[in-house]
Design an enzyme around this catalytic site. Structure first.
Site, PDB file in Angstrom:
ATOM      1  N   GLU A   5      -0.466 -13.148   3.128  1.00 20.36           N
ATOM      2  CA  GLU A   5       0.569 -14.128   2.841  1.00 20.36           C
ATOM      3  C   GLU A   5       0.508 -15.267   3.861  1.00 20.36           C
ATOM      4  O   GLU A   5       1.010 -16.364   3.619  1.00 20.36           O
ATOM      5  CB  GLU A   5       1.908 -13.389   2.951  1.00 20.36           C
ATOM      6  CG  GLU A   5       3.117 -14.130   2.547  1.00 20.36           C
ATOM      7  CD  GLU A   5       4.309 -13.167   2.520  1.00 20.36           C
ATOM      8  OE1 GLU A   5       4.202 -12.087   1.916  1.00 20.36           O
ATOM      9  OE2 GLU A   5       5.331 -13.503   3.130  1.00 20.36           O
TER      10      GLU A   5
ATOM     11  N   LEU B 156      -7.006  -7.313   0.186  1.00 15.91           N
ATOM     12  CA  LEU B 156      -5.835  -8.133   0.526  1.00 15.91           C
ATOM     13  C   LEU B 156      -6.202  -9.531   1.022  1.00 15.91           C
ATOM     14  O   LEU B 156      -7.124  -9.705   1.808  1.00 15.91           O
ATOM     15  CB  LEU B 156      -5.050  -7.407   1.636  1.00 15.91           C
ATOM     16  CG  LEU B 156      -3.853  -8.140   2.237  1.00 15.91           C
ATOM     17  CD1 LEU B 156      -2.726  -8.244   1.236  1.00 15.91           C
ATOM     18  CD2 LEU B 156      -3.365  -7.423   3.492  1.00 15.91           C
TER      19      LEU B 156
ATOM     20  N   GLN C  38       5.660  -1.909  -3.099  1.00 14.65           N
ATOM     21  CA  GLN C  38       5.455  -3.351  -3.039  1.00 14.65           C
ATOM     22  C   GLN C  38       4.121  -3.748  -3.662  1.00 14.65           C
ATOM     23  O   GLN C  38       3.074  -3.219  -3.272  1.00 14.65           O
ATOM     24  CB  GLN C  38       5.472  -3.810  -1.590  1.00 14.65           C
ATOM     25  CG  GLN C  38       5.190  -5.295  -1.446  1.00 14.65           C
ATOM     26  CD  GLN C  38       5.665  -5.819  -0.103  1.00 14.65           C
ATOM     27  OE1 GLN C  38       4.972  -5.722   0.890  1.00 14.65           O
ATOM     28  NE2 GLN C  38       6.868  -6.348  -0.079  1.00 14.65           N
TER      29      GLN C  38
ATOM     30  N   HIS D 112       1.686  -6.604  -3.579  1.00 12.15           N
ATOM     31  CA  HIS D 112       1.398  -7.823  -2.812  1.00 12.15           C
ATOM     32  C   HIS D 112       0.912  -8.880  -3.788  1.00 12.15           C
ATOM     33  O   HIS D 112       0.058  -8.598  -4.624  1.00 12.15           O
ATOM     34  CB  HIS D 112       0.333  -7.543  -1.752  1.00 12.15           C
ATOM     35  CG  HIS D 112       0.243  -8.613  -0.712  1.00 12.15           C
ATOM     36  ND1 HIS D 112      -0.222  -9.877  -0.992  1.00 12.15           N
ATOM     37  CD2 HIS D 112       0.588  -8.620   0.599  1.00 12.15           C
ATOM     38  CE1 HIS D 112      -0.160 -10.608   0.113  1.00 12.15           C
ATOM     39  NE2 HIS D 112       0.332  -9.872   1.099  1.00 12.15           N
TER      40      HIS D 112
ATOM     41  N   ARG E 242       8.035 -11.103  -1.516  1.00 19.78           N
ATOM     42  CA  ARG E 242       6.859 -10.662  -2.278  1.00 19.78           C
ATOM     43  C   ARG E 242       7.184 -10.174  -3.685  1.00 19.78           C
ATOM     44  O   ARG E 242       6.427 -10.415  -4.619  1.00 19.78           O
ATOM     45  CB  ARG E 242       6.130  -9.556  -1.511  1.00 19.78           C
ATOM     46  CG  ARG E 242       5.426 -10.095  -0.303  1.00 19.78           C
ATOM     47  CD  ARG E 242       4.720  -9.023   0.480  1.00 19.78           C
ATOM     48  NE  ARG E 242       4.050  -9.623   1.633  1.00 19.78           N
ATOM     49  CZ  ARG E 242       3.504  -8.936   2.630  1.00 19.78           C
ATOM     50  NH1 ARG E 242       3.556  -7.626   2.628  1.00 19.78           N
ATOM     51  NH2 ARG E 242       2.914  -9.559   3.626  1.00 19.78           N
TER      52      ARG E 242
ATOM     53  N   ARG F 151       9.986  -4.912   1.171  1.00 18.63           N
ATOM     54  CA  ARG F 151       9.712  -5.234   2.567  1.00 18.63           C
ATOM     55  C   ARG F 151       9.303  -6.695   2.713  1.00 18.63           C
ATOM     56  O   ARG F 151       8.591  -7.233   1.875  1.00 18.63           O
ATOM     57  CB  ARG F 151       8.580  -4.345   3.087  1.00 18.63           C
ATOM     58  CG  ARG F 151       8.102  -4.706   4.472  1.00 18.63           C
ATOM     59  CD  ARG F 151       7.102  -3.729   5.023  1.00 18.63           C
ATOM     60  NE  ARG F 151       5.791  -3.765   4.401  1.00 18.63           N
ATOM     61  CZ  ARG F 151       4.882  -4.739   4.599  1.00 18.63           C
ATOM     62  NH1 ARG F 151       5.164  -5.771   5.378  1.00 18.63           N
ATOM     63  NH2 ARG F 151       3.704  -4.682   4.002  1.00 18.63           N
TER      64      ARG F 151
ATOM     65  N   PHE G  61       6.450 -17.123   7.235  1.00 14.90           N
ATOM     66  CA  PHE G  61       6.092 -16.038   6.326  1.00 14.90           C
ATOM     67  C   PHE G  61       7.177 -15.895   5.270  1.00 14.90           C
ATOM     68  O   PHE G  61       8.306 -16.335   5.466  1.00 14.90           O
ATOM     69  CB  PHE G  61       5.931 -14.733   7.112  1.00 14.90           C
ATOM     70  CG  PHE G  61       4.573 -14.097   6.950  1.00 14.90           C
ATOM     71  CD1 PHE G  61       3.485 -14.588   7.637  1.00 14.90           C
ATOM     72  CD2 PHE G  61       4.393 -13.005   6.109  1.00 14.90           C
ATOM     73  CE1 PHE G  61       2.229 -14.002   7.500  1.00 14.90           C
ATOM     74  CE2 PHE G  61       3.138 -12.405   5.966  1.00 14.90           C
ATOM     75  CZ  PHE G  61       2.055 -12.903   6.656  1.00 14.90           C
TER      76      PHE G  61
ATOM     77  N   HIS H 214       0.493  -2.395  -2.562  1.00  7.02           N
ATOM     78  CA  HIS H 214       0.218  -2.679  -1.165  1.00  7.02           C
ATOM     79  C   HIS H 214       0.979  -1.776  -0.207  1.00  7.02           C
ATOM     80  O   HIS H 214       0.454  -1.361   0.808  1.00  7.02           O
ATOM     81  CB  HIS H 214       0.601  -4.141  -0.903  1.00  7.02           C
ATOM     82  CG  HIS H 214       0.350  -4.620   0.486  1.00  7.02           C
ATOM     83  ND1 HIS H 214      -0.903  -4.579   1.049  1.00  7.02           N
ATOM     84  CD2 HIS H 214       1.168  -5.164   1.415  1.00  7.02           C
ATOM     85  CE1 HIS H 214      -0.843  -5.081   2.284  1.00  7.02           C
ATOM     86  NE2 HIS H 214       0.404  -5.420   2.535  1.00  7.02           N
TER      87      HIS H 214
END
Lengths: 231, 589
Positions: free
Chosen positions: B256, B253, B241, B243, B287, B399, B118, B354
């Site tokens: 990722e 969404l 954030q 995304h 991100r 994050r 990730f 997000h």
């Protein structure tokens, strides 16, 4: 777009009625939920549940042109007008498209929807092979929207006694889990003229499931296990 | 008089963190109520896709020190290192517990939990080797986790108050302690005071303040709004954030995890542009980095489509059977919302709001903390916050993917443990409620009942979301921010004059939406005022006029107060619990 919606507010309506709306859609409106949000913009007294708007939370289940589905993943283009919207059948209506789901969840709870394992938990994860894990596919994805159970005639007649397709799908989800040790008790729990055996394989559940799950197949597997332990 | 019901503890919100806390509380002999404005499994945790971070080292070498380093770096050094150490050290424990509870993780051949790479998760303190740290249940990890936690709460007979919306916090004027909340039972329209020795907020984020958002309708920052109205500060609200991969046009969404499984982004020339922006991590950079790169590509004319306003996420090179097995939900979403089957077609995507990194200032014990005298982290008696509504702060200015689900279970558990300890130390009777408890709630409801004309809720809400989108985006410009502050002030004034036509008592969703708007207003105001004031770029805050991070002046947390629209600041906890600090460095991927 023409939509006809079941309306009932016990605070002021003597009885339910259908109300017609002519909705002006914007170019970004693709799903039925988008149209319902427009209705709400015109008439703030229209009550319905919604949340994730992507088919994973299970809030906006309703009866759409006679068939249960989720408004957020139902394409407007696929619907015949006027679109007839009613609450999920067979459950008490609280208001408009909002139904009381107490009975539905009670049945879900009745199958003990959690892994039961009496061994002391190991330091690390319990092991499960990919093939064993594969057994849970098509089961664990249920979003508890109740489209299936409220499309099932057996559930309409006996919502207090028949577990219904959603609950039975989950009953099998825990039987199928290699980490669970209570298969026998789970089968005992369903050994009853109503709880499991009211399913007559009408398959409405399969037809309406917005996640493409197959409760009838899971029910068949439970029945098979019942038979197998009798012989 | 508003009827009063008394409990030892109340948990407001039944998503991942609220239900993890409830589970911990269920183990003690306490009277607990868990309120949720939706049925628990409808909470937004259900939409999380890619995984939950834990250095289990099932596929690559890994340990919590590396995870901690990545999280600190990911936060752009704004995260509190004590809290980050705490979270990373407990990650394996809480994830293994979830497995024991029955969560259906995917598996490796040897039977262990499947883990995928990730963004921003690396081996060996930021080397070019990615760590496989994201524990996944296909691309439905949040759904699997939320349902598992609900099931365990069913097992433990947790008392849920379903479709109850908390409205305002009640405080003791003597010492500021929190004594409970007022709450609306949506089905009947009745209002109650729920009094408790411990009030734990797990109310989620306010992602609906932006026009394009991956967030559910219910993410209206109710805890944020309640806390602000009750006089509590909100921390680091400028950090939102974006995304990288929301479905173009729909906002839904796309995990990722797609890039973790080998997918990558291309511009209109078919160029894999992340190679230019992040030569090592490429598409698996953090991100904020990827969202800025995409926005830059689009701004410089290399976007795709007739309006050149998005980029494409390609995964057609991944084997179809792998897509079906690892990313089935994404395929479903993509077909439904983008009309693209990712087995053949690329998915059109655009950075989309997000996650709220900021929130109610809290410690890793769940205690809400506020500045008092010389102490910047003075504990508020009776008040706890966890999950997205809290700022602990483990995510700092940005994050990392998969750290949100981890945050929910680690701090849900730790707050539950803390509540039990605290309640045991308290005298057994409840405190006396102050005179006029619940008056502010009554006034809010009375206004909505009385007003026959005024501003329509939907108009104010739409203007709010459009203003935030226009004035507080991926890149932030000084004039935009200043104008944005003025606009949000005007919109906040209008929100004072909202009216609803529906006056019914029964399941009045118009009333609920009007009350939610009050909360969104507080979240938006906190965001734009904090963003305008922070004269640097860090993590998710990218200012055109101050493009660099400024550790000398801005290595500090923002605190915004509703009263006077005022800001103050407090230092970042640079000292971890047991290990050495990670010193701020230039952040590259």
């Amino acid at each position: 777009m023409k939509i006809s919606i079941y309306r009932y507010d016990p605070d002021k309506d003597e009885k339910p009625y259908m109300k017609e709306y002519d909705v002006e859609l914007q170019h970004s409106d693709h799903m039925l939920l988008d149209a319902l949000v427009r209705v709400k913009d015109m008439d703030d007294s229209f009550a319905f549940r919604r949340s994730c708007r992507e088919g994973v939370c299970g809030s906006d289940a309703m009866n759409i042109n006679g068939k249960n589905g989720l408004a957020c993943v139902t394409k407007i283009a696929d619907l015949k007008e006027p679109v007839m919207l009613r609450p999920l059948p067979g459950l008490p209506v609280i208001r408009d498209l909002i139904v009381d789901m107490t009975q539905f969840f009670k049945q879900y709870h009745s199958i003990k929807p959690y892994v039961i394992n009496h061994d002391a938990p190991p330091e690390r994860e319990r092991l499960q092979s990919p093939a064993e894990r594969e057994q849970l596919n098509g089961l664990y994805e249920c979003i508890l929207c109740a489209c299936c159970s409220t499309a099932c005639p057996s559930f309409w007649w006996n919502p207090d006694k028949f577990v219904g397709p959603a609950g039975l799908l989950q009953a099998y989800r825990f039987i199928a889990d290699t980490r669970d040790q209570e298969t026998a008790a789970r089968l005992d729990n369903l050994e009853d003229p109503y709880r499991l055996f009211r399913c007559h394989s009408i398959m409405n559940c399969v037809d309406v499931c917005p996640k493409n799950l197959n409760p009838t197949q899971a029910i068949g597997k439970i029945k098979e296990l019942m038979v197998r332990r009798m012989v | 008089m508003i009827p009063v019901r008394r409990f030892d503890a109340i948990v407001v919100g039944a998503g991942g963190s609220g239900m993890r806390a409830a589970l911990e509380l269920a183990r003690a002999d306490l009277k607990v109520a868990v309120l949720s404005k939706v049925f628990p499994t409808r909470s937004h945790t259900v939409a999380a896709q890619g995984g939950i971070a834990a250095p289990l080292a099932n596929s690559t070498e890994d340990n919590w020190h590396w995870h901690m380093y990545d999280t600190v770096k990911g936060s752009d050094y704004l995260g509190d290192q004590d809290a980050i150490e705490y979270m990373c050290r407990r990650a394996n424990e809480v994830v293994v517990e979830l497995e024991h509870m029955g969560m259906p993780f995917d598996r490796l051949e040897n039977g262990k939990i499947y883990q995928r790479p990730f963004g921003g998760h690396t081996q060996d303190y930021g080397s070019s080797k990615m760590a496989m740290r994201s524990c996944a249940a296909a691309d439905r990890t949040g759904h699997a986790m939320l349902h598992t936690l609900y099931q365990q709460n069913v097992r433990m007979n947790t008392q849920f108050f379903v479709e109850w919306m908390a409205l305002d916090i009640i405080r003791d004027p003597q010492d500021g302690a929190v004594l409970g909340v007022t709450a609306l039972e949506m089905e009947t329209g009745e209002v109650f005071i729920l009094q408790a020795k411990a009030t734990l907020f797990a109310t989620g984020g306010a992602g609906r303040i932006f026009y394009a958002s991956t967030n559910a309708f219910i993410n209206t920052g109710d805890g944020i709004g309640m806390a602000a109205r009750a006089g509590f500060p909100l921390e680091d609200m400028e950090f939102w954030q974006f995304h990288p991969t929301g479905v173009y046009g729909a906002g839904v969404l796309i995990t990722e995890g797609v890039r973790g499984e080998g997918g990558f982004l291309v511009n209109k020339d078919g160029e894999r542009f992340m190679e230019r922006y992040a030569p090592n991590a490429k598409d698996l950079a953090s991100r904020d980095v990827v969202s800025r790169a995409m926005t830059t590509e689009i701004k410089e004319g290399r976007g795709c489509g007739p309006h050149a306003d998005h980029v494409l996420l390609k995964l057609s090179h991944i084997k179809p059977e792998d897509i079906m097995q690892r990313l089935p939900g994404i395929r479903e979403i993509s077909i439904k919302f983008a009309n693209a089957d990712p087995i053949r077609d690329p998915i059109p995507v655009v950075p989309t709001v997000h996650y709220q990194m900021g929130g109610i200032p809290a410690k890793y014990t769940g205690h809400v903390v506020i500045p008092e005298g010389n102490n910047t982290d003075s504990i508020v008696p009776g008040f706890y916050a966890v999950g997205e509504c809290a700022c602990v702060s483990v995510h700092g200015a940005n994050r990392l993917g998969t750290n949100s689900l981890l945050d929910l279970v680690v701090f849900g558990k730790s707050a539950g443990e803390q509540v039990i300890k605290d309640i045991k130390a308290l005298p057994s009777p409840h405190r006396t409620l102050p005179k006029g408890a619940g008056d502010s709630t009554r006034a809010r409801l009375a206004r909505l009942d009385a007003n026959a004309a005024g501003e329509r809720v939907v108009d104010v809400l739409t203007d709010l979301r459009r203003a935030m989108q226009a004035h507080c985006g991926v890149f932030r410009f000084p004039d935009d921010l200043l104008k944005g502050v003025e606009k949000i002030k005007e919109i906040a004034d209008r929100a004072q004059r909202t009216f609803i036509q529906d006056k019914s008592k029964v399941f009045n969703t118009a009333r609920v939406e009007a009350l939610e708007l009050d909360n969104l207003i507080e979240a938006a105001m906190a965001t734009i005022v904090s963003a305008e004031a922070r004269k640097e770029s860090r993590g998710a805050q990218a200012r055109a006029d101050f493009p660099d991070r400024d550790d000398k002046n801005w290595m500090k947390h923002t605190l915004w107060y509703k009263e006077g629209n005022r800001l103050s600041y407090k230092p970042v906890h640079l000292k971890p619990l047991t290990v050495d600090s990670f010193e701020p460095k230039v952040r590259t991927y």
